[in-house]
Each structure stands twice: as structure tokens, then as C-alpha cells.
Design a protein around this motif. Structure first.
Motif, PDB file in Angstrom:
ATOM      1  N   ARG A   1       0.328  50.526  12.333  1.00  0.00           N
ATOM      2  CA  ARG A   1      -0.002  50.401  13.748  1.00  0.00           C
ATOM      3  C   ARG A   1      -0.060  51.761  14.433  1.00  0.00           C
ATOM      4  N   VAL A   2       0.817  52.653  14.061  1.00  0.00           N
ATOM      5  CA  VAL A   2       0.796  54.007  14.630  1.00  0.00           C
ATOM      6  C   VAL A   2      -0.515  54.696  14.286  1.00  0.00           C
ATOM      7  N   GLU A   3      -0.953  54.540  13.036  1.00  0.00           N
ATOM      8  CA  GLU A   3      -2.210  55.157  12.602  1.00  0.00           C
ATOM      9  C   GLU A   3      -3.404  54.514  13.295  1.00  0.00           C
ATOM     10  N   ILE A   4      -3.359  53.204  13.469  1.00  0.00           N
ATOM     11  CA  ILE A   4      -4.430  52.494  14.185  1.00  0.00           C
ATOM     12  C   ILE A   4      -4.491  52.970  15.633  1.00  0.00           C
ATOM     13  N   ALA A   5      -3.328  53.154  16.253  1.00  0.00           N
ATOM     14  CA  ALA A   5      -3.277  53.634  17.632  1.00  0.00           C
ATOM     15  C   ALA A   5      -3.894  55.018  17.763  1.00  0.00           C
ATOM     16  N   GLU A   6      -3.686  55.866  16.766  1.00  0.00           N
ATOM     17  CA  GLU A   6      -4.290  57.201  16.784  1.00  0.00           C
ATOM     18  C   GLU A   6      -5.802  57.108  16.706  1.00  0.00           C
ATOM     19  N   ARG A   7      -6.294  56.223  15.843  1.00  0.00           N
ATOM     20  CA  ARG A   7      -7.748  56.050  15.742  1.00  0.00           C
ATOM     21  C   ARG A   7      -8.330  55.430  17.002  1.00  0.00           C
ATOM     22  N   MET A   8      -7.570  54.504  17.601  1.00  0.00           N
ATOM     23  CA  MET A   8      -8.029  53.902  18.852  1.00  0.00           C
ATOM     24  C   MET A   8      -8.068  54.946  19.964  1.00  0.00           C
ATOM     25  N   ARG A   9      -7.081  55.837  19.983  1.00  0.00           N
ATOM     26  CA  ARG A   9      -7.065  56.889  20.989  1.00  0.00           C
ATOM     27  C   ARG A   9      -8.288  57.795  20.832  1.00  0.00           C
ATOM     28  N   ALA A  10      -8.653  58.090  19.594  1.00  0.00           N
ATOM     29  CA  ALA A  10      -9.839  58.906  19.345  1.00  0.00           C
ATOM     30  C   ALA A  10     -11.098  58.180  19.803  1.00  0.00           C
ATOM     31  N   ALA A  11     -11.154  56.874  19.577  1.00  0.00           N
ATOM     32  CA  ALA A  11     -12.305  56.088  20.025  1.00  0.00           C
ATOM     33  C   ALA A  11     -12.374  56.050  21.544  1.00  0.00           C
ATOM     34  N   GLU A  12     -11.211  55.956  22.186  1.00  0.00           N
ATOM     35  CA  GLU A  12     -11.180  55.941  23.650  1.00  0.00           C
ATOM     36  C   GLU A  12     -11.664  57.275  24.208  1.00  0.00           C
ATOM     37  N   HIS A  13     -11.276  58.379  23.562  1.00  0.00           N
ATOM     38  CA  HIS A  13     -11.755  59.700  23.988  1.00  0.00           C
ATOM     39  C   HIS A  13     -13.271  59.801  23.801  1.00  0.00           C
ATOM     40  N   ALA A  14     -13.777  59.243  22.705  1.00  0.00           N
ATOM     41  CA  ALA A  14     -15.219  59.235  22.478  1.00  0.00           C
ATOM     42  C   ALA A  14     -15.919  58.422  23.561  1.00  0.00           C
ATOM     43  N   GLY A  15     -15.281  57.330  23.975  1.00  0.00           N
ATOM     44  CA  GLY A  15     -15.832  56.534  25.069  1.00  0.00           C
ATOM     45  C   GLY A  15     -15.868  57.303  26.375  1.00  0.00           C
ATOM     46  N   ASP A  16     -14.806  58.058  26.642  1.00  0.00           N
ATOM     47  CA  ASP A  16     -14.784  58.899  27.843  1.00  0.00           C
ATOM     48  C   ASP A  16     -15.917  59.914  27.818  1.00  0.00           C
ATOM     49  N   ASP A  17     -16.119  60.517  26.650  1.00  0.00           N
ATOM     50  CA  ASP A  17     -17.187  61.512  26.522  1.00  0.00           C
ATOM     51  C   ASP A  17     -18.549  60.871  26.785  1.00  0.00           C
ATOM     52  N   ALA A  18     -18.740  59.653  26.259  1.00  0.00           N
ATOM     53  CA  ALA A  18     -20.011  58.953  26.465  1.00  0.00           C
ATOM     54  C   ALA A  18     -20.224  58.644  27.941  1.00  0.00           C
ATOM     55  N   THR A  19     -19.155  58.243  28.618  1.00  0.00           N
ATOM     56  CA  THR A  19     -19.250  57.931  30.044  1.00  0.00           C
ATOM     57  C   THR A  19     -19.565  59.177  30.858  1.00  0.00           C
ATOM     58  N   HIS A  20     -18.890  60.270  30.540  1.00  0.00           N
ATOM     59  CA  HIS A  20     -19.142  61.522  31.255  1.00  0.00           C
ATOM     60  C   HIS A  20     -20.570  61.998  31.036  1.00  0.00           C
ATOM     61  N   ALA A  21     -21.090  61.779  29.828  1.00  0.00           N
ATOM     62  CA  ALA A  21     -22.471  62.173  29.543  1.00  0.00           C
ATOM     63  C   ALA A  21     -23.453  61.370  30.395  1.00  0.00           C
ATOM     64  N   ILE A  22     -23.168  60.086  30.566  1.00  0.00           N
ATOM     65  CA  ILE A  22     -24.026  59.247  31.413  1.00  0.00           C
ATOM     66  C   ILE A  22     -23.969  59.724  32.864  1.00  0.00           C
ATOM     67  N   PHE A  23     -22.760  60.004  33.357  1.00  0.00           N
ATOM     68  CA  PHE A  23     -22.614  60.466  34.740  1.00  0.00           C
ATOM     69  C   PHE A  23     -23.315  61.814  34.947  1.00  0.00           C
ATOM     70  N   HIS A  24     -23.206  62.695  33.951  1.00  0.00           N
ATOM     71  CA  HIS A  24     -23.879  63.999  34.050  1.00  0.00           C
ATOM     72  C   HIS A  24     -25.389  63.816  34.093  1.00  0.00           C
ATOM     73  N   GLN A  25     -25.891  62.937  33.221  1.00  0.00           N
ATOM     74  CA  GLN A  25     -27.334  62.675  33.202  1.00  0.00           C
ATOM     75  C   GLN A  25     -27.778  62.046  34.514  1.00  0.00           C
ATOM     76  N   LEU A  26     -26.947  61.177  35.055  1.00  0.00           N
ATOM     77  CA  LEU A  26     -27.265  60.522  36.324  1.00  0.00           C
ATOM     78  C   LEU A  26     -27.363  61.543  37.455  1.00  0.00           C
ATOM     79  N   ASN A  27     -26.436  62.481  37.464  1.00  0.00           N
ATOM     80  CA  ASN A  27     -26.408  63.492  38.532  1.00  0.00           C
ATOM     81  C   ASN A  27     -27.535  64.516  38.411  1.00  0.00           C
ATOM     82  N   SER A  28     -28.079  64.659  37.200  1.00  0.00           N
ATOM     83  CA  SER A  28     -29.110  65.672  36.986  1.00  0.00           C
ATOM     84  C   SER A  28     -30.517  65.096  36.873  1.00  0.00           C
TER      85      SER A  28
END
Length: 206
Positions: A41-68
Motif C-alpha cells: 500500500r505504501v508503494e501504491i500510494a507513492e505511485r498514486m502521488r506521482a499520478a496525481e502530480h502528473a494530473g496537476d501538470d496536465a491541468t496547468h498545461a490546459i490553463f496555460h494554453q487557455l490563457n495564451s
């Protein structure tokens, strides 16, 4: 779909699809969590955290594209709402996994697997639907089914709460488990928000 005389920024479609694909990854990690021991479970949580960070990056990319972008494929507010709701799903799924690890939950109550199965199905449907934003074709069944799944998730959540309060668990354990099942319910709600936003976009574009 109405005919357009102006070009549109099309990279949004790919970014929404990438964000939804990442949610599928998150839902699979939730499924892994069900039968995992404490160390796994600890290892799964680490992978989930990485996926969540990837999701944040994807969201920020959309917002950046929206603003530009001067021209967008549909309303700016809808793009923002869709990106935000997709991001919320990942946030809730990551929070649920993190809570299981932090609270050192030994056994999840019966019914949580049904919650996660609903989320996994909603994730698949959402990932399948995002590419259709290009044409707005064949989306009606998507938002109808996701709304049905959210209703199913509500029923599962209520049964879980009844189970938690039946006297089997001590008060501290109830508080821990309730927070986890509540967060999973919020993830189901976020899937519905995505589907409702897609429906709003499709209606405007029709």
C-alpha cells in the motif's frame, strides 16, 4: 454541429485526453489497493502521488494554453470547468489512498470495492469520451451512464455508512473509515461534474 469560419486551437483535445488517461491509471491503482498488504500500500500510494502530480501538470498545461490562446474550441469557462473537474477526480483518488496508508487501515469495509469498481468504470468511460469532444458525436450515452454510475455510487455510499455505524467498529475506526469512503464518494461526484460539463459543451455546440 454548427459551421465555423474561424480556426480553433485543437491541442486542448489532446490535453483533455491525456488528463483522462491519467485518471484511468489512478483508478487502476485504487483497484490494486484493495488486496494489497501494508508494504504494498505504501508503494501504491507513492505511485498514486506521482499520478496525481502528473494530473496537476496536465491541468496547468490546459490553463496555460487557455490563457495564451486567442481562439478556443469552446467556451473558456467550460474549458476551465472541465479541466478543474478532471483534476478534482485525481485529487480525491490520491487522497483516499493516502488516508488508507496514513491511518494504517488493516481492512477496508465491505462495499469499498464496489465504490472503486464504479470509479474504475467511470474512468474508462471518461477516457473514451474525451476524444469525441473534437466532433461532439456519440457523447449522450456517456453522460447518461456516468450519471447512472454516480447514482449507484450514492447508494453504495449510504450502505457503507449504515455498515460503519452498526456498532461493529469503535468510534476512532468509524471516523477513519468514514473519511475514506466519503472521499471516494467525492470522486464519484467529480466524475458526474465532468459529464455534466461535457453535456453543457455539447448543447452549446449543437
Amino acid at each position: 454541429m454548427r459551421f465555423r469560419l474561424t480556426p480553433r486551437e485543437t491541442s486542448f483535445y489532446d490535453m483533455f485526453s491525456a488528463s483522462a488517461d491519467n485518471i484511468v491509471t489512478g483508478s487502476k491503482l485504487l483497484m490494486e489497493l484493495l488486496g494489497a498488504d501494508s508494504a504494498s500500500r505504501v508503494e501504491i500510494a507513492e505511485r498514486m502521488r506521482a499520478a496525481e502530480h502528473a494530473g496537476d501538470d496536465a491541468t496547468h498545461a490546459i490553463f496555460h494554453q487557455l490563457n495564451s490562446s486567442f481562439i478556443t474550441p469552446f467556451d473558456r469557462e467550460d474549458i476551465y470547468n472541465l479541466a478543474s473537474s478532471l483534476d478534482d477526480i485525481m485529487d480525491f483518488m490520491e487522497e483516499a489512498v493516502d488516508l488508507v496508508v496514513l491511518y494504517q487501515v488493516e481492512e477496508l469495509p465491505k462495499g469499498v470495492e464496489q465504490q472503486i469498481e464504479v470509479l474504475a468504470r467511470a474512468a474508462e468511460l471518461t477516457a473514451e469520451a474525451m476524444p469525441s469532444l473534437r466532433t461532439m458525436d456519440n457523447l449522450t450515452e456517456y453522460w447518461i451512464e456516468v450519471n447512472r454510475l454516480e447514482n449507484q455510487a450514492d447508494q453504495i455510499h449510504r450502505k457503507l455508512l449504515a455498515h460503519l455505524f452498526n456498532g461493529k467498529y469503535d468510534a476512532i475506526e468509524v471516523l477513519k473509515l468514514k473519511q475514506i469512503v466519503d472521499v471516494l464518494e467525492e470522486a464519484a461526484d467529480a466524475f458526474e461534474h465532468v459529464a455534466n460539463t461535457v453535456e453543457t459543451i455539447a448543447v452549446k455546440e449543437s
